[in-house]
Structure formats: C-alpha cells, structure tokens
Scaffold this active site. Structure first.
Site, PDB file in Angstrom:
ATOM      1  N   LYS A  50       0.731  -1.189  -0.074  1.00  0.00           N
ATOM      2  CA  LYS A  50       0.280   0.039   0.035  1.00  0.00           C
ATOM      3  C   LYS A  50       1.013   1.198   0.155  1.00  0.00           C
ATOM      4  CE  LYS A  50      -1.517   2.382   3.321  1.00  0.00           C
ATOM      5  NZ  LYS A  50      -1.871   2.801   4.685  1.00  0.00           N
TER       6      LYS A  50
ATOM      7  N   ASP B 201      -6.482   0.816   0.988  1.00  0.00           N
ATOM      8  CA  ASP B 201      -6.246   1.053   2.314  1.00  0.00           C
ATOM      9  C   ASP B 201      -7.814   0.836   2.784  1.00  0.00           C
ATOM     10  OD1 ASP B 201      -8.241   3.156   1.488  1.00  0.00           O
ATOM     11  OD2 ASP B 201      -7.150   4.600   2.790  1.00  0.00           O
TER      12      ASP B 201
END
Ligand code: SF4
Length: 223
Positions: free
Chosen positions: A121, A139
């Site tokens: 991420k 996320d």
C-alpha cells in the site's frame, strides 16, 4: 460480485461526487511522503498531519532521523498509534536509503517494498503520488467500500481487491480513483455510519439495502 460494467458505473458516480480528491497527507517531497504514509498505518491522516507539521521542521533528511537516539524520535511521534514500531522503522528505512539508494527514495515497487515499514500500500501511494506512476493503493477505506458495493467479495484480501479494481478501472484512472474511493469511504460511506439515505449508489448497493431493511425491522416497519 457485480459485473465489471456495473462496477465501473459506480466508480464513475464516485468520480462525479469527489472530482478533486487528492492525497491529504501533507508533504513536500517523496521522502516526507514516505514517512507520512508509514506513520499513517492504523491512524488518520489528520493525526499524521498534526505530527508531521513539527516533525518535518526538525528532520529533513535520512541523516537527520539517524542523528537522534531512538527514544527521542519515539517521543516526537508518540501521539501516533504504534509509535515505537514506527520510529524503529523510520530509522531502519533511513539507514537503507543512505546505504543502498544514495539517500533518495527509490522509484520501483520492489525497491520500495524492501524498506522497513513499507508494504504494498505504501509503495503504491509513493509510486503514484510522488512519482506519477499509475497505482491503486488499497487502504481500509478502499477495501471497505469495494466490498460494500459488491465490487469485490467480502473474503477477498487486499491484493485480490487491488487486482479486481485494477482490472475494472482504466490504468490512467488508477491514481485518481484511489483518492476518490478514499474520499468516498472517509466522507460518505463511513465505517460506522454510512450515509445510505443520501447515497446515489443506494439502489445498487447490497450493503445499503441490507442496512435499510435492518433499520425497518428495528423500527417495527415492514419491507
Ligand atoms: Fe455505502 Fe450506504 Fe452508499 Fe452502500 S448505500 S455505498 S453502504 S453509503
């Protein structure tokens, strides 16, 4: 799961709701962004911005983060969750940047993910926001809204969510859509109280319908 065509229609609607969505982590360069994203794990961007406001005035380079003892850095970020671990990772990451990358933030996923505290991420956010490479970071907001809308399955892990989204959304829109899905989750389809009553996606949203039926049952009404 809903069809890819329907999913893209939903993404288009979200696009019209948040046309100006962008990264809300304050930063002035790729290094600051990397530190900010690392700090943002399980923490709101607002909290991170409050901390980095002072942090980025005190520390400018990897050398700066290595010039203090760990407890001092811990103290500088102590209002952030998991601060001990994050402080340790910032110093390890700074060491790696100096030893392996000439003090610069690297430009590839593989190199970024080799840094302490940097997962897929974080690497995706840095690649897209700092270096302009199309990437779609998943996320907590992106994952939640994708699942609520039926774009992905509830059992999908973040890598599967990313694969599904990037197979639906045109590559040139990945970065923008990433920010728009975050804004949609942060300001509209909130974790605890999604705004289903004013949601333009309500008619096609299984989660919204489910919540509506539950609210009817709770109030003693009929479906
Ligand atoms: Fe989220 Fe509710 Fe909209 Fe579904 S209807 S996307 S749960 S706000």
């Amino acid at each position: 799961m809903i069809s890819k065509t329907k999913a893209l229609e939903m993404v288009d609607t979200i696009d019209t709701m948040f046309p100006d969505a962008e990264c809300e982590l304050k930063h002035k360069n790729p290094f600051e962004l990397t530190i900010a994203v690392l700090l943002s794990a399980q923490c709101t961007d607002n909290t991170v911005n409050k901390v980095t406001h002072d942090l980025f005035q005190k520390y400018h380079t990897p050398e700066d983060y290595l010039s203090v003892e760990l407890p001092e850095l811990e103290n500088d970020i102590r209002s952030i969750g998991l601060y001990r671990n994050k402080a340790k990772n910032i110093q390890k990451l700074s060491r790696s940047l100096l030893d392996q990358f000439n003090g610069e933030v690297p430009h590839t996923h593989k190199e970024l993910e080799s840094l302490a505290g940097v997962g897929r991420k974080t690497a995706n956010v840095v690649m897209s926001v700092a270096f302009g490479e199309p990437a779609l970071a998943v996320d907590t907001h992106v994952e939640r809204v994708s699942k609520r809308l039926g774009i992905c399955r509830w059992k999908d892990n973040v890598n599967e969510v990313e694969r599904r989204l990037t197979s639906i959304i045109p590559r040139e829109r990945w970065t923008k859509s990433h920010h728009q899905l975050i804004f949609f989750g942060r300001y509209h389809c909130l974790a605890r109280k999604p705004k289903c009553d004013v949601c333009p996606l309500f008619d096609d949203c299984r989660e919204g319908q489910k919540r509506y039926r539950a609210s009817l049952r709770a109030s003693g009404g009929s479906e």
